[in-house]
Scaffold this active site. Structure first.
Site, PDB file in Angstrom:
ATOM      1  CG  HIS A 165       3.672  -7.875   0.771  1.00 18.23           C
ATOM      2  ND1 HIS A 165       3.362  -8.704  -0.296  1.00 18.23           N
ATOM      3  CD2 HIS A 165       2.584  -7.094   0.966  1.00 18.23           C
ATOM      4  CE1 HIS A 165       2.144  -8.430  -0.731  1.00 18.23           C
ATOM      5  NE2 HIS A 165       1.645  -7.455   0.024  1.00 18.23           N
TER       6      HIS A 165
ATOM      7  CD  GLU B 177      -1.178  -5.438   4.933  1.00 21.70           C
ATOM      8  OE1 GLU B 177      -1.688  -6.418   4.367  1.00 21.70           O
ATOM      9  OE2 GLU B 177      -0.673  -4.473   4.333  1.00 21.70           O
TER      10      GLU B 177
ATOM     11  CG  ASP C 206       3.346  -5.805   4.408  1.00 20.36           C
ATOM     12  OD1 ASP C 206       2.116  -5.664   4.344  1.00 20.36           O
ATOM     13  OD2 ASP C 206       4.145  -5.225   3.624  1.00 20.36           O
TER      14      ASP C 206
ATOM     15  CG  HIS D  59       3.382   0.775   0.111  1.00 20.19           C
ATOM     16  ND1 HIS D  59       3.743   0.081  -1.017  1.00 20.19           N
ATOM     17  CD2 HIS D  59       2.481   0.011   0.756  1.00 20.19           C
ATOM     18  CE1 HIS D  59       3.071  -1.058  -1.073  1.00 20.19           C
ATOM     19  NE2 HIS D  59       2.297  -1.131   0.004  1.00 20.19           N
TER      20      HIS D  59
ATOM     21  CD  GLU E 271       1.969  -1.111   4.541  1.00 18.55           C
ATOM     22  OE1 GLU E 271       1.339  -2.191   4.549  1.00 18.55           O
ATOM     23  OE2 GLU E 271       2.957  -0.906   3.804  1.00 18.55           O
TER      24      GLU E 271
END
Length: 230
Positions: free
Chosen positions: A52, A98, A39, A10, A37
């Site tokens: 993020h 993302e 952003d 993450h 993952e």
């Protein structure tokens, strides 16, 4: 069909290094992750970066909105999306991208992200997965680059989850593992979707979720979850 690993780091390995930084991606690889993952959002001048929050304050200590900051004025620790992709090439990391748009830039952020992937994503790496809480971003990604697989991001799954997933031609559902019920997990898997959960840092919880049919666990501590599941 897209093949996801059992474990995804993450924002890199956020338990051990500053999130969404090259350092964090390297830490994730060191701790056994094969995917991370991240952003992606846009700066004031339209450059895709890995960040993020709408503001730089929490992670970088700078009280400034990303949408009002030019790429050249960002702290050095904030990687561009292109720099992150170069790091993934070096490390052999796959990625769940993302799309995390600033308000009002849902479609624009998606289009820039997929254009960047088309130009820079290494053929030697597994194809990336796109996800977003914003259905408008996923629709824009679908229209601009249908070749990239998509997953709907939903914090708490309601009865309309399938309608939302179908509307963006998603192949997967990414959801809050702390809120997922066994009944909903079975429903998602029976419908043929990939099922991923975030953000699980306890090995026993990860094993219980895997027993419910979860295929991929997104975690701040990839070494902990790798040890539990693999």
């Amino acid at each position: 069909m897209l093949q996801l690993p059992k474990v995804i780091g993450h924002r890199g390995a956020a338990a051990y290094a500053p999130e969404n930084t090259l350092e964090s991606f390297r830490e994730a690889r060191y701790r056994g992750a094969t995917w991370v993952e991240i952003d992606v959002k846009l700066t004031a001048d339209g450059v895709p970066i890995v960040m993020h929050d709408p503001s730089l304050e929490r992670t970088m200590g700078v009280d400034r909105l990303v949408a009002e900051t030019r790429a050249a004025d960002l702290p050095k620790a904030v990687p561009t999306f292109e720099a992150a992709i170069d790091c993934f090439r070096e490390l052999g990391l796959g990625c769940n991208v993302e799309i995390k748009p600033c308000e009002g830039r849902e479609a624009e952020t998606a289009r820039v992200a997929v254009e960047t992937l088309r130009r820079r994503w290494p053929a030697a790496l597994p194809a990336p997965l796109l996800s977003s809480f914003k259905d408008a971003s996923l629709r824009a990604a679908r229209d601009a680059a249908p070749e990239f697989a998509r997953a709907v991001l939903i914090d708490a799954l309601e009865d309309d989850w399938g309608k939302r997933a179908a509307a963006v031609a998603a192949v997967g559902v990414n959801t809050n593992g702390k809120k997922l019920t066994a009944l909903r997990a079975v429903e998602i898997r029976k419908a043929g979707y990939l099922l991923s959960v975030y953000t699980i840092n306890d090995g026993d919880v990860a094993k219980a979720l895997a027993g419910m049919g979860v295929q991929c666990v997104i975690t701040d501590a990839p070494d902990v979850i790798v040890a539990a599941l693999i």
